[in-house]
Design a protein around this motif. Sequence first.
Motif, PDB file in Angstrom:
ATOM      1  N   UNK A  34       0.844  -1.197   0.000  1.00  0.00           N
ATOM      2  CA  UNK A  34       0.000   0.000   0.000  1.00  0.00           C
ATOM      3  C   UNK A  34       0.880   1.248   0.000  1.00  0.00           C
ATOM      4  N   UNK A  35       1.421   1.649  -1.165  1.00  0.00           N
ATOM      5  CA  UNK A  35       2.308   2.815  -1.210  1.00  0.00           C
ATOM      6  C   UNK A  35       1.691   4.085  -0.626  1.00  0.00           C
ATOM      7  N   UNK A 286      -5.228   1.517  -3.479  1.00  0.00           N
ATOM      8  CA  UNK A 286      -5.398   0.246  -4.175  1.00  0.00           C
ATOM      9  C   UNK A 286      -6.605  -0.482  -3.597  1.00  0.00           C
ATOM     10  N   UNK A 287      -7.126  -1.420  -4.376  1.00  0.00           N
ATOM     11  CA  UNK A 287      -8.280  -2.188  -3.939  1.00  0.00           C
ATOM     12  C   UNK A 287      -7.774  -3.267  -2.990  1.00  0.00           C
ATOM     13  N   UNK A 288      -7.770  -2.965  -1.719  1.00  0.00           N
ATOM     14  CA  UNK A 288      -7.141  -3.814  -0.697  1.00  0.00           C
ATOM     15  C   UNK A 288      -8.088  -4.921  -0.276  1.00  0.00           C
ATOM     16  N   UNK A 296      -5.522   2.152   8.179  1.00  0.00           N
ATOM     17  CA  UNK A 296      -5.443   3.304   7.288  1.00  0.00           C
ATOM     18  C   UNK A 296      -6.646   3.417   6.351  1.00  0.00           C
ATOM     19  N   UNK A 297      -7.504   2.403   6.319  1.00  0.00           N
ATOM     20  CA  UNK A 297      -8.658   2.466   5.422  1.00  0.00           C
ATOM     21  C   UNK A 297      -9.589   3.619   5.799  1.00  0.00           C
ATOM     22  N   UNK A 298      -9.533   4.093   7.048  1.00  0.00           N
ATOM     23  CA  UNK A 298     -10.403   5.190   7.471  1.00  0.00           C
ATOM     24  C   UNK A 298     -10.055   6.493   6.768  1.00  0.00           C
ATOM     25  N   UNK A 299      -8.884   6.562   6.124  1.00  0.00           N
ATOM     26  CA  UNK A 299      -8.523   7.769   5.384  1.00  0.00           C
ATOM     27  C   UNK A 299      -9.210   7.825   4.024  1.00  0.00           C
ATOM     28  N   UNK A 300      -9.866   6.722   3.619  1.00  0.00           N
ATOM     29  CA  UNK A 300     -10.575   6.686   2.346  1.00  0.00           C
ATOM     30  C   UNK A 300     -12.064   6.954   2.561  1.00  0.00           C
TER      31      UNK A 300
END
Length: 330
Positions: A34-35, A286-288, A296-300
């Motif tokens: 996840x860059x 990216x589609x994780x 970190x998904x909360x930043x999306x």
Amino acid sequence: MTPHDGLSGANHPAIERALTRVQSTTSLQRLLRDPLGFVWRYALGWRSVRFQSDPLQLGAASFGELVHELISGAIIALEPTPGFARASADEIEAAIADASTAILHAWPLQRSVPPPILWRHTVSEAARRTARGLAADDQVRSDTRSWTEVPFGQRGGAGEGAPWDTTITVPIEQTGLVFGGRMDRLDIRATGDGARITDYKSAKPPPRHQRIALGQGRELQRVLYAIAVRALLPEVRTVVARLVYLADDPAIFELKGDELDAVVGEAAGYLSAAMTILRSGRIAPRWEQDADYDDMRLALPADRETYLRRKASEFRPANQPLNKLWSAST
């Protein structure tokens, strides 16, 4: 793609600082997987808030930590006398029992754990997996010395009893990256010409017929550990890097010889590709697939599937250098 998605200036100084720091195996795994998340955490310093509730059961990450601590405690108790490779089954069982007792009383003073009856059951299950995992080592030669949680690239002294100077950082050739960390377990023959690295997993194993190399970047650690052993112990000619899954029947997946050399080359190539993405300034989400475990998904955006689908025509080309890794089946 806009700055709200991850677009930034090329060769941004904050990103350069994040890349030139001493990396950990965790930060390098995030760089591969996840860059953009790497930028958020290590260039911008974002951290999620961890809520401590009273759980009815440990989460997967905490249970894995519990098993690792049990393995470490048992091996430390057996080394250097009588030595894990020379210990009897009764001695190994006693070492695991002592480590279990210590954790049973220590963890509730340090963190949230399940209620007492469930907590005892959890420690018992972790001890069972530990015993079955260590029992899979019947082929360890009696002249082998074992270390656990062995550090490298760490500040603060040379590390008593370690097989090398633990302050030395390890370079990853062709990338310019340097890193440090702690190995779950390291076995070295008395002759000094052979070493085996073990990365323990408390989860259920994949099918035995499946070849695991980098595992889409998830299984980078043992490859990094192999790079470290070769750099810190140049006299070692044979290195084996393995994954040991402890749930159900222990399953072992090894990399050695030409296969290990090839995977080390792949890892360095993908790390270089990730660095190229970061320095380009076109850094896309990216589609994780395992996003449920990614803080970190909360930043999306909340409706991330719709968001990623709408932006796919821009995001896929930005992530193209790593798409092969992320879509690999091994």
